[in-house]
Design a protein around this motif. Structure first.
Motif, PDB file in Angstrom:
ATOM      1  N   UNK A  89      33.452  20.739  17.493  1.00 35.91           N
ATOM      2  CA  UNK A  89      32.080  20.964  17.918  1.00 35.91           C
ATOM      3  C   UNK A  89      31.868  22.315  18.589  1.00 35.91           C
ATOM      4  N   UNK A  90      32.958  22.914  19.051  1.00 39.71           N
ATOM      5  CA  UNK A  90      32.835  24.252  19.650  1.00 39.71           C
ATOM      6  C   UNK A  90      32.766  25.298  18.554  1.00 39.71           C
ATOM      7  N   UNK A  91      32.295  26.480  18.925  1.00 34.89           N
ATOM      8  CA  UNK A  91      32.216  27.586  17.966  1.00 34.89           C
ATOM      9  C   UNK A  91      33.522  28.376  17.961  1.00 34.89           C
ATOM     10  N   UNK A  92      33.706  29.154  16.888  1.00 29.71           N
ATOM     11  CA  UNK A  92      34.919  29.961  16.722  1.00 29.71           C
ATOM     12  C   UNK A  92      34.547  31.296  16.072  1.00 29.71           C
ATOM     13  N   UNK A  93      35.165  32.366  16.556  1.00 24.82           N
ATOM     14  CA  UNK A  93      34.945  33.682  15.945  1.00 24.82           C
ATOM     15  C   UNK A  93      36.265  34.422  15.826  1.00 24.82           C
ATOM     16  N   UNK A  94      36.469  35.087  14.702  1.00 27.18           N
ATOM     17  CA  UNK A  94      37.620  35.959  14.505  1.00 27.18           C
ATOM     18  C   UNK A  94      37.104  37.335  14.093  1.00 27.18           C
ATOM     19  N   UNK A  95      37.804  38.377  14.546  1.00 26.87           N
ATOM     20  CA  UNK A  95      37.342  39.743  14.354  1.00 26.87           C
ATOM     21  C   UNK A  95      38.401  40.576  13.648  1.00 26.87           C
ATOM     22  N   UNK A  96      37.931  41.457  12.770  1.00 23.12           N
ATOM     23  CA  UNK A  96      38.812  42.405  12.078  1.00 23.12           C
ATOM     24  C   UNK A  96      38.357  43.822  12.369  1.00 23.12           C
ATOM     25  N   UNK A  97      39.320  44.694  12.609  1.00 23.48           N
ATOM     26  CA  UNK A  97      39.000  46.086  12.893  1.00 23.48           C
ATOM     27  C   UNK A  97      39.906  47.019  12.117  1.00 23.48           C
ATOM     28  N   UNK A  98      39.291  48.069  11.599  1.00 27.22           N
ATOM     29  CA  UNK A  98      40.032  49.106  10.884  1.00 27.22           C
ATOM     30  C   UNK A  98      39.726  50.455  11.510  1.00 27.22           C
ATOM     31  N   UNK A  99      40.704  51.340  11.512  1.00 24.46           N
ATOM     32  CA  UNK A  99      40.473  52.669  12.078  1.00 24.46           C
ATOM     33  C   UNK A  99      39.754  53.586  11.081  1.00 24.46           C
ATOM     34  N   UNK A 100      39.763  53.190   9.809  1.00 25.25           N
ATOM     35  CA  UNK A 100      39.095  53.990   8.782  1.00 25.25           C
ATOM     36  C   UNK A 100      38.066  53.142   8.042  1.00 25.25           C
ATOM     37  N   UNK A 123      32.262  33.867  11.953  1.00 26.50           N
ATOM     38  CA  UNK A 123      31.878  32.941  13.014  1.00 26.50           C
ATOM     39  C   UNK A 123      31.658  31.564  12.411  1.00 26.50           C
ATOM     40  N   UNK A 124      32.287  30.577  13.018  1.00 25.23           N
ATOM     41  CA  UNK A 124      32.078  29.198  12.578  1.00 25.23           C
ATOM     42  C   UNK A 124      31.342  28.455  13.690  1.00 25.23           C
ATOM     43  N   UNK A 125      30.233  27.865  13.336  1.00 24.93           N
ATOM     44  CA  UNK A 125      29.434  27.087  14.291  1.00 24.93           C
ATOM     45  C   UNK A 125      29.866  25.625  14.233  1.00 24.93           C
ATOM     46  N   UNK A 126      30.012  25.031  15.415  1.00 28.53           N
ATOM     47  CA  UNK A 126      30.312  23.594  15.501  1.00 28.53           C
ATOM     48  C   UNK A 126      31.497  23.218  14.615  1.00 28.53           C
ATOM     49  N   UNK A 127      32.664  23.689  15.006  1.00 27.08           N
ATOM     50  CA  UNK A 127      33.872  23.483  14.199  1.00 27.08           C
ATOM     51  C   UNK A 127      34.131  22.002  13.933  1.00 27.08           C
ATOM     52  N   UNK A 128      34.777  21.757  12.790  1.00 18.02           N
ATOM     53  CA  UNK A 128      35.198  20.420  12.409  1.00 18.02           C
ATOM     54  C   UNK A 128      36.702  20.463  12.145  1.00 18.02           C
ATOM     55  N   UNK A 129      37.336  19.303  12.120  1.00 17.71           N
ATOM     56  CA  UNK A 129      38.794  19.287  11.904  1.00 17.71           C
ATOM     57  C   UNK A 129      39.155  19.847  10.536  1.00 17.71           C
ATOM     58  N   UNK A 130      38.232  19.812   9.605  1.00 11.12           N
ATOM     59  CA  UNK A 130      38.492  20.378   8.270  1.00 11.12           C
ATOM     60  C   UNK A 130      38.530  21.906   8.277  1.00 11.12           C
ATOM     61  N   UNK A 131      38.122  22.513   9.394  1.00  9.43           N
ATOM     62  CA  UNK A 131      38.154  23.973   9.487  1.00  9.43           C
ATOM     63  C   UNK A 131      39.545  24.501   9.843  1.00  9.43           C
ATOM     64  N   UNK A 132      40.462  23.609  10.156  1.00 11.64           N
ATOM     65  CA  UNK A 132      41.823  24.021  10.549  1.00 11.64           C
ATOM     66  C   UNK A 132      42.473  24.872   9.457  1.00 11.64           C
ATOM     67  N   UNK A 133      43.111  25.938   9.885  1.00 12.65           N
ATOM     68  CA  UNK A 133      43.814  26.815   8.946  1.00 12.65           C
ATOM     69  C   UNK A 133      43.911  28.204   9.536  1.00 12.65           C
TER      70      UNK A 133
END
Lengths: 114, 110
Positions: free
Chosen positions: B16-27, B75-85
């Protein structure tokens, strides 16, 4: 086929032995890519093909690794004289046109070098 | 060589909580793709972003490409157990090969 097929699923080799992995891309896909995923989840690009031609081999350790994609045959990745650090999951992926498009990954071959 | 940094490395959330992952490149990137890999599985394509500032949504997933085409987020809103990975970004720099980020492993507790 509709899925990328990879064989074998698992491969165990003693250090110094040869290992050969196979990949059948999705029918109609022109590009094939090989990636190595080590235990820390990091993916390393090895080589890509456009049909049977090497497209980009900048990731290949040249001394022991070789790869081919011949007409009417599965693509192959061969490692001569395996080393412990070659232990990884090797994924093959294919795409319809270039890598700028979605890549479809096979289930991978887990290579364990003892 | 070109590198794509991805953070965080791990994220544990309550369902039910949200999740965010970020990617950064120098170029600057040509495009960026996102993949999901379930434990023991293979990467599965989620989306591709090409245009500067692009935002795409897939149900509870929102993908963004930065204005300078050097960063991206999922960004994933309201995570579910199927979002695991493990979620990977994969970047192209004017070539066909993908440079994968280091991945963010998501664990969702029920």
């Amino acid at each position: 086929g509709e899925e990328v097929a990879q064989t074998p699923k698992h491969l165990v080799r003693g250090e110094g032995q040869k290992a050969k992995l196979y990949c059948a891309p999705i029918k109609g896909h022109s590009y094939v890519f090989w990636y190595q995923q080590v235990l820390k989840n990091e993916f390393k690009f090895l080589i890509s093909f456009q049909n049977e031609n090497v497209f980009d081999e900048t990731g290949m350790p040249k001394e022991r690794f070789s790869a081919k994609c011949l007409p009417n045959s599965p693509c192959s990745l061969e490692i001569q004289a395996t080393k412990l650090e070659d232990s990884a999951v090797y994924f093959c992926a294919s795409s319809r046109t270039t890598g700028y498009n979605e890549q479809f990954f096979g289930p991978g071959t887990r290579l364990t070098v003892l | 060589g070109q590198q794509v940094m991805q953070i965080p490395q791990y994220q544990h959330v309550q369902e039910g909580e949200d999740f965010t992952t970020y990617c950064n490149s120098s170029t600057t990137l040509s495009n960026i793709q996102w993949y999901k890999q379930r434990p023991g599985g293979h990467p599965v394509f989620l989306i591709q972003l090409v245009k500067s500032g692009e935002v795409k949504k897939q149900k509870r997933l929102t993908f963004q490409f930065g204005e300078a085409k050097k960063n991206s987020s999922l960004h994933i809103t309201a995570t579910q157990t199927t979002d695991v990975g493990t979620y990977f970004c994969a970047a192209s720099y004017n070539t066909d090969k993908l440079i994968f980020g280091t991945g963010t492993r998501l664990q969702v507790f029920p």
